[in-house]
Scaffold this motif. Structure first.
Motif, short mmCIF file in Angstrom:
data_model
loop_
_atom_site.label_atom_id
_atom_site.label_comp_id
_atom_site.label_asym_id
_atom_site.label_seq_id
_atom_site.Cartn_x
_atom_site.Cartn_y
_atom_site.Cartn_z
N GLY A 84 0.79 -1.22 0.00
CA GLY A 84 0.00 0.00 0.00
C GLY A 84 0.82 1.27 0.00
N ALA A 85 2.15 1.14 0.15
CA ALA A 85 2.99 2.33 0.23
C ALA A 85 3.55 2.74 -1.13
CB ALA A 85 4.15 2.11 1.20
N THR A 86 3.55 1.84 -2.10
CA THR A 86 4.11 2.17 -3.40
C THR A 86 3.09 2.89 -4.26
OG1 THR A 86 3.44 0.01 -4.29
CG2 THR A 86 5.66 0.19 -3.36
N VAL A 87 3.57 3.57 -5.28
CA VAL A 87 2.69 4.20 -6.27
C VAL A 87 2.98 3.56 -7.62
CG1 VAL A 87 2.46 6.38 -5.06
CG2 VAL A 87 4.37 6.05 -6.62
N PRO A 88 1.96 3.42 -8.47
CA PRO A 88 2.18 2.78 -9.77
C PRO A 88 3.17 3.55 -10.63
CG PRO A 88 -0.17 2.97 -9.26
CD PRO A 88 0.55 3.79 -8.24
N ASP A 89 3.93 2.83 -11.41
CA ASP A 89 4.86 3.43 -12.36
C ASP A 89 4.06 3.92 -13.57
OD1 ASP A 89 6.86 4.20 -14.05
OD2 ASP A 89 7.91 2.28 -14.09
N SER A 146 -3.95 -4.54 -10.04
CA SER A 146 -3.86 -4.05 -8.66
C SER A 146 -3.39 -2.60 -8.63
CB SER A 146 -2.92 -4.93 -7.84
OG SER A 146 -1.62 -4.93 -8.41
N ASP A 147 -2.42 -2.25 -9.48
CA ASP A 147 -1.96 -0.86 -9.53
C ASP A 147 -2.99 0.04 -10.20
OD1 ASP A 147 0.40 -1.29 -8.22
OD2 ASP A 147 1.61 -1.51 -10.03
N ALA A 148 -3.75 -0.50 -11.15
CA ALA A 148 -4.75 0.30 -11.86
C ALA A 148 -5.83 0.82 -10.93
CB ALA A 148 -5.38 -0.53 -12.98
N ARG A 149 -6.08 0.09 -9.85
CA ARG A 149 -7.10 0.54 -8.91
C ARG A 149 -6.76 1.90 -8.32
NH1 ARG A 149 -7.12 -5.05 -7.08
NH2 ARG A 149 -5.78 -4.47 -5.33
N HIS A 186 -8.48 4.64 -10.42
CA HIS A 186 -9.93 4.71 -10.47
C HIS A 186 -10.55 5.30 -9.21
CE1 HIS A 186 -10.49 2.45 -14.25
NE2 HIS A 186 -9.36 1.84 -13.89
N ALA A 187 -10.05 4.93 -8.06
CA ALA A 187 -10.64 5.39 -6.80
C ALA A 187 -9.58 5.38 -5.71
CB ALA A 187 -11.80 4.48 -6.41
N ASP A 188 -9.86 6.11 -4.65
CA ASP A 188 -8.92 6.21 -3.53
C ASP A 188 -8.72 4.81 -2.93
OD1 ASP A 188 -7.43 6.84 -1.31
OD2 ASP A 188 -8.74 8.46 -0.64
N HIS A 198 -14.41 4.74 -16.96
CA HIS A 198 -13.62 3.76 -16.22
C HIS A 198 -13.15 2.62 -17.14
CE1 HIS A 198 -13.92 5.15 -12.04
NE2 HIS A 198 -15.11 5.61 -12.37
N GLU A 199 -14.03 2.19 -18.04
CA GLU A 199 -13.64 1.12 -18.97
C GLU A 199 -12.51 1.58 -19.88
OE1 GLU A 199 -17.21 0.13 -20.99
OE2 GLU A 199 -18.21 -0.65 -19.19
N ALA A 200 -12.62 2.82 -20.37
CA ALA A 200 -11.57 3.34 -21.25
C ALA A 200 -10.24 3.45 -20.52
CB ALA A 200 -12.00 4.70 -21.80
N MET A 201 -10.29 3.92 -19.27
CA MET A 201 -9.06 4.03 -18.48
C MET A 201 -8.46 2.65 -18.24
SD MET A 201 -6.87 5.93 -16.73
CE MET A 201 -7.44 7.44 -15.96
N ALA A 202 -9.30 1.67 -17.92
CA ALA A 202 -8.81 0.31 -17.68
C ALA A 202 -8.12 -0.25 -18.91
CB ALA A 202 -9.96 -0.59 -17.25
N GLU A 203 -8.71 -0.04 -20.09
CA GLU A 203 -8.10 -0.53 -21.33
C GLU A 203 -6.77 0.16 -21.60
OE1 GLU A 203 -10.76 -0.31 -24.64
OE2 GLU A 203 -12.43 -1.16 -23.54
N LEU A 204 -6.73 1.47 -21.35
CA LEU A 204 -5.50 2.22 -21.58
C LEU A 204 -4.40 1.76 -20.64
CD1 LEU A 204 -3.86 4.51 -22.83
CD2 LEU A 204 -4.97 6.08 -21.22
#
Length: 506
Positions: A96-101, A297-300, A303-305, A282-288
């Motif tokens: 939970g401490a990392t941020v997505p690349d 897991s990082d994509a979450r 989308h939301a906090d 949200h679907e478009a963001m998920a595909e991208l």
């Protein structure tokens, strides 16, 4: 040396516990994992490389490190702890401490070309990505982004093209109704292709003709809905479904947020509801994100906090983001909640381990967690004694051993007194004295002497201000004031002198 969590390893070994025996390690944060210098302005890892190496050893042994702080339970504090872990280079040891690349995502967005000529759907998606990347907002927040405040930002002033923009969000209170939030600032970046301000200004210019002055909160939204030729879109969807092909920068044909000029903006909000969902966005963001190699897991995090406030057992409330927990005064309840939640999900090889540890610089907290897990063990032992008293003619049964309670855990609770440069703990002197006695760092006084000592009112305000005894604030392994074993297990008559068999002395 000022002592650190690394000292726990030797004390656990003295109690016959290897790191591979642990299911989980719980740590307080301030003054337990961290320390400040004499000026109290610079924060570092308490114990330096030794502490970091210990956390690495825990990770290698498959033992999660969980932060349980006494801070107020809200998402802001969860993110603040995560940011400090990253600053201290400890983020890889705490879930939970990392941020997505986002490097691949940024490269993809930059490749889409000029904002002025981009298809409406693609520009909407790019703006969404840049706002998520450059603010503390998430995709689910963006449909609440208000349009009207931008009228005061000089949006059409060429001389102010690169200046920051002010923005506000629509807030929906079930009792007070809709209202605008406080003003926030969106700052520009040097790279025009990835600058959120440049992208937003272009979006505002290209949609200006569709805006209505004085619109109600339902339509005073930055993001506009998209519509297109249904026959063209249906044919395109059928072709894409058959071939499975998309062009560079183009999202799946099920969403208008793609490189398709047949879709254009409408004079209505993307989602006028108080709790917008915008599934297409949200679907478009998920595909991208999937295209850019971002894991689910990082994509979450886009989308939301990922942090949430949770009401748990016994009326307690905590905030949690992965393995970062802000629990206020509810540390025992928070730890039990984590154990119960992960016991329910299962922890692969660690699921059968029955030993855990907790380390805190505050003796009240260490003792509180200790007692929370000792209680079911003492209940079991008391039940055995009552049974023997009722049937004295029968031979005594075996002494109960092993973990007790629904969580099936033996908890080792460790008190690590504050570092010399830190703030003296605010704790109950009577509890601290009991902790010292159980740990063997202070003698257990006869009852008469104890009564005389207690008459000095050790719970008075003046007594609370007394510093931690020097003998407990020493360096190295001696700084670990107390390690209690047998809480929630370990069993039987050892628990009558709880912790004495497995205590470690500082």
């Amino acid at each position: 040396a000022t002592g650190s969590i690394a000292d726990a390893a030797s004390h656990l070994a003295d109690a016959g516990v290897e790191l591979t025996d642990l299911r989980v390690a719980f740590f307080d944060f301030d003054q337990t994992l961290t320390a400040v210098d004499a000026s109290r302005t610079n924060k570092s890892v308490r114990g330096g490389d030794d502490a970091a190496a210990f956390m690495q050893q825990l990770k290698a042994a498959g033992v999660p490190s969980v932060i349980v702080t006494a801070t107020k339970p809200n998402s802001t504090n969860c993110h603040a702890i995560a940011a400090e872990l990253r600053h201290l280079d400890l983020e890889n040891y705490v879930n939970g401490a990392t941020v997505p690349d986002a490097a691949a995502l940024k490269a993809e967005l930059a490749s889409w070309g000029a904002n002025e000529t981009m298809a409406p759907g693609l520009l909407s998606l790019k703006l969404s990505c840049l706002l998520v990347l450059n603010t503390d907002r998430y995709l689910g927040d963006l449909p609440r982004w208000a349009f009207s405040p931008h009228g005061d930002n000089g949006d059409h002033d060429p001389e102010d093209e690169r200046g920051p923009l002010k923005y506000r969000m629509w807030m929906y209170d079930p009792d007070l109704g809709p209202s605008l939030s406080a003003t926030h600032t969106l700052s520009p970046l040097d790279d025009l292709l990835l600058c959120p301000v440049a992208c937003l200004r272009t979006y505002l210019r290209r949609t200006q003709h569709l805006r209505t002055n004085g619109a109600g909160h339902e339509h005073d939204k930055l993001f506009l809905a998209l519509a297109g030729d249904s026959s063209v879109n249906s044919e395109a969807a059928a072709t894409a479904t058959t071939t499975g092909n998309t062009t560079d920068g183009e999202m799946g044909s099920s969403t208008p947020f793609r490189d398709d000029p047949s879709f254009t903006w409408m004079a209505s909000a993307l989602d006028p509801s108080g709790e917008p969902t915008c599934p297409g966005l949200h679907e478009a963001m998920a595909e991208l994100l999937a295209k850019c190699g971002v894991s689910k897991s990082d994509a979450r995090h886009f989308h939301a906090d990922p942090a949430s406030v949770v009401d748990i057992a016994d009326g307690a409330r905590i905030a949690q983001m992965g393995d970062i927990i802000c629990a206020a005064y509810n540390k025992p309840e928070a730890i039990k909640h984590w154990l119960h939640d992960h016991q329910k999900r299962g922890m692969l090889g660690a699921s059968m381990r029955t030993t855990s540890m907790f380390v805190d610089d505050n003796s009240d907290n260490a003792f509180g967690v200790y007692m929370a897990f000792a209680h079911p063990e003492l209940q079991r032992y008391d039940g055995q004694l009552q049974k023997e008293l009722k049937t004295p003619e029968l031979p005594a049964g075996p002494v109960p051993t092993g973990p007790a309670g629904e969580l099936n855990i033996v908890m080792h609770s460790c008190w690590l007194p504050p570092p010399p440069t830190g703030k003296a703990e605010s704790a109950d002197d009577m509890v601290r004295g009991l902790v010292q006695q159980l740990a063997g760092t202070a003698p257990i006084l006869p009852s008469a002497v104890a009564s005389s000592t207690n008459s000095t009112n050790t719970n008075s305000n003046s007594a609370r201000k007394k510093p931690v005894p020097k003998k407990l604030g020493g360096g190295g392994g001696g700084a670990l004031g107390a390690l209690f074993g047998g809480r929630g297990g370990g069993g039987g008559r050892r628990s009558a002198a709880v912790g004495r068999r497995r205590s470690a002395v500082g």
